[in-house]
Design an enzyme around this catalytic site. Structure first.
Site, mmCIF file in Angstrom:
data_model
loop_
_atom_site.group_PDB
_atom_site.id
_atom_site.type_symbol
_atom_site.label_atom_id
_atom_site.label_comp_id
_atom_site.label_asym_id
_atom_site.label_seq_id
_atom_site.Cartn_x
_atom_site.Cartn_y
_atom_site.Cartn_z
ATOM 1 N N GLN A 35 -8.491 -42.968 29.892
ATOM 2 C CA GLN A 35 -7.692 -42.444 28.778
ATOM 3 C C GLN A 35 -8.235 -41.131 28.228
ATOM 4 O O GLN A 35 -7.494 -40.323 27.703
ATOM 5 C CB GLN A 35 -7.682 -43.446 27.616
ATOM 6 N N ASP B 154 -8.832 -40.370 19.381
ATOM 7 C CA ASP B 154 -8.374 -41.423 18.473
ATOM 8 C C ASP B 154 -7.398 -40.931 17.407
ATOM 9 O O ASP B 154 -6.756 -41.746 16.752
ATOM 10 C CB ASP B 154 -9.581 -42.081 17.793
ATOM 11 N N GLU C 62 -7.436 -52.243 21.627
ATOM 12 C CA GLU C 62 -8.640 -53.045 21.879
ATOM 13 C C GLU C 62 -9.139 -53.699 20.588
ATOM 14 O O GLU C 62 -9.764 -54.748 20.627
ATOM 15 C CB GLU C 62 -9.742 -52.157 22.466
ATOM 16 N N THR D 62 -10.940 -35.569 18.952
ATOM 17 C CA THR D 62 -11.068 -37.005 19.226
ATOM 18 C C THR D 62 -9.758 -37.506 19.802
ATOM 19 O O THR D 62 -8.684 -37.129 19.336
ATOM 20 C CB THR D 62 -11.437 -37.834 17.971
#
Lengths: 407, 407
Positions: A298, A142, A243, A140
């Protein structure tokens, strides 16, 4: 000898195909006769949409192309398995397909939801005496998975962000006027990628001047005050925001500031966080302002992937096969940082239940006291992950990537 | 011997510093004693904000760093000179500064507005018997300058767009659902950069499926119909649009569709074209839709600059100095395509009045009959301009760029 099957799940990254390639290489090393790929993750197993990979990817050149390809070669899905008690049929279906293809090993590459699938399937296999090893491999952008030092895919996204923020900082400084550039970075709950924007800094160029993470409450008045202070010193400034930043009532900034806005169809208009802050700065402070959403670039800008990340992603894939051959199941091939200077890492086996469905946010010690920057500790953690550039194969001036339509 | 001065003007690009480096190299070759840089273009001359460049950039390594740096090392401006008749003082001021620094050559790197400045200054010099050669060097990502085959800076932006559109296409295809990704590309009046998105295509992967340029009227109903048709065939599609597309009444699409929208401050909300079309597709067709604005990354992503573009930009800078030493003035160092297969180019001298303030749009023969694609002729024109990758110097995992704050 039994065969293996591989699936990819969740959001795309630059490194998930490197991990796929690592699993294929590991399976070839162990002489697994058939290496299958499930199209669109677990859904492809349920639907029996399965392709053979061993022939195409025995070739070193094809392995290289696969490794440098972004997104998910096998396709992805967002399917979350319900529990065995609630939906027995789907588990029986999955294991009947495993039986049909004589599967002994299932490798699932994904984030925390995918690790939940790994946990459930290995539990089912144990309870029902099915001899299929179920292994997770993390993925991921993230970086929000617990246990693993960081996640494959994160380093490449971080390198893209550091590079792009630096380039935007240069771009935004060319005119001699007060300006504020607000860059919106992915991460709804965890600000890891926004932290990586700090790697854009260099002596003499402190962009980004302000960094806002979702781990801290966002206060508009405080933000405007800080922007004013920084502009007074630097004239042109760059602000990086996640975000997912929220105000003290827990509302996303894009909702709270833009609330009441209706679009042409009469629905509430939800603009991106950067665009909302762009307007706020322009209206309240009168500076030139520009909001930039880095968007999906990204997670798919493979042309500037981190070599460290791609190497580790391959390594995690290969290690996953080794774990299966050691008889392990219900585990995830996680990354352990074993050296600091020089940076070193290795793969270890971690109980998948420790990360299934769990989320790791940026710790307090990585966030500055004023809440709008990160600490040296964070920089030390992040820096090695973006090191090194991959040698990308180009064709006609564009990176050559692999899809099921062009092999 | 006289000295020279260089200025950069207009929007930043990946190649304007390569041209600056080319001029410096040319000036060093001709043994010009002092090579000055005007900060923020012509404004820096008016304000006497001038720096010396010859020492720092005699060094080959510094030349390399300058060449790979995006934006404008000297800073830029948007100042348009009024005519000599209207504002004599400003011309006298500029030439008095030239005199102070014993300037014999002024090189101005910029787009059509900057070429207007070159035209006016050389006219003034001629009429007032000032011995200063005034030479323009083209620069713009928009490729909208007449006379020159293409503009330095365009090829690198085109390469970034082709690469990014391909990466986004891979990213958008991972889920098995109907989806439309709309990518917004720079170009208010000329669609050159949007044309370059077609270079993302490869056998088997026809993304972008639709391409809309500002050279054609945009019709929303026709657009929705075409999207429906393409989604029926391909499931996931990518649409590339110029930011400047307009409807038949001449209104920008972002204005016409979103008209009536008011923001939190009561002002008409002007969202980007891609976001407007994203909403349109979602509301009218019910597909998953995502609008992506490539934004300033198009003009500053030096890490993926086109080698052809950077080489030509250097070449144009060096040639400009040669032209000045041949006694020319009021000319622009333009690019001539001299070979097709293999591609070759050289620099020629063109009367700056032929491009000052003029704009070159995409010709009819480059646009398909249905208005939503480009022709093979366009591809043949564009392809060579994105060829080749530059060897970028990295430091700590991020490209190393030069600014006045870090040299």
């Amino acid at each position: 000898m039994k065969n293996c099957i591989i699936g990819q799940s969740g959001g795309p990254t630059c490194a998930i195909n490197a991990t796929l390639c690592g699993v294929i290489k590991g399976a070839l090393n162990h002489n697994i006769p058939h290496i299958y790929g499930a199209l669109n993750g677990i859904q492809g197993i349920i639907d029996d949409k399965i392709i053979a990979l061993e022939e195409t990817f025995s070739d070193i050149y094809m392995q290289r192309l696969l490794t440098q390809t972004p997104a998910a070669f096998l396709g992805s899905c967002r399917l979350k398995l319900s529990s065995y008690k609630e939906n027995k049929e789907i588990y029986e279906r999955i294991f009947s397909v495993f039986e049909k293809y004589n599967i002994g090993y299932f490798f699932y590459i994904g984030g925390n939801d995918s690790m939940d699938t790994v946990a459930r399937l290995s539990e089912y296999a144990n309870e029902n005496k099915k001899d299929v090893k179920i292994i997770g491999v993390p993925k991921t952008i993230d970086n929000d998975l617990p246990e693993t030092d960081h996640t494959p895919g994160f380093g490449s996204a971080a390198k893209y962000i550091a590079t792009t923020v630096r380039e935007i900082a240069y771009d935004s400084a060319v005119y001699n006027l007060k300006s504020v550039t607000i860059i919106e970075i992915m991460g709804r709950n965890a600000g890891w990628l926004t932290c990586a924007s700090a790697l854009a800094r260099e002596p003499g160029n402190p962009s980004p001047h302000l960094i806002y993470l979702p781990e801290r409450v966002f206060d508009c008045d405080d933000f405007l005050e800080k922007v004013k202070q920084e502009v007074a010193i630097y004239n042109n400034i760059v602000v990086c925001v996640s975000e997912g930043i929220k105000d003290k009532s827990g509302k996303y900034v894009c909702e709270s500031v833009a609330s009441g806005l209706k679009d042409a169809f009469g629905h509430t208009y939800l603009s991106g966080t950067s665009k909302v802050l762009e307007k706020l700065v322009r209206e309240k402070l009168g500076y030139k302002a520009r909001g930039i959403e880095l968007n999906v670039c990204q997670r798919c800008a493979s042309h500037i992937a981190s070599k460290t990340d791609i190497d580790e992603s391959l390594m995690a894939g290969e290690a996953a096969v080794n774990l299966a051959f050691l008889g392990q199941t219900g585990v995830m091939a996680a990354i352990l940082r074993t050296g600091i200077n020089p940076y070193k890492s290795e793969i270890f086996s971690c109980d998948v239940n420790k990360c299934a469905g769990k989320e790791k946010v940026v710790p307090d010690e990585f966030i500055s006291a004023d809440g709008c920057d990160i600490t040296k500790k964070a920089i030390d953690y992040l820096s090695p992950l973006i090191m090194g550039e991959c040698e990308i194969i180009y064709e006609n001036g564009v990176p050559k990537y692999l899809s099921k339509n062009n092999i």
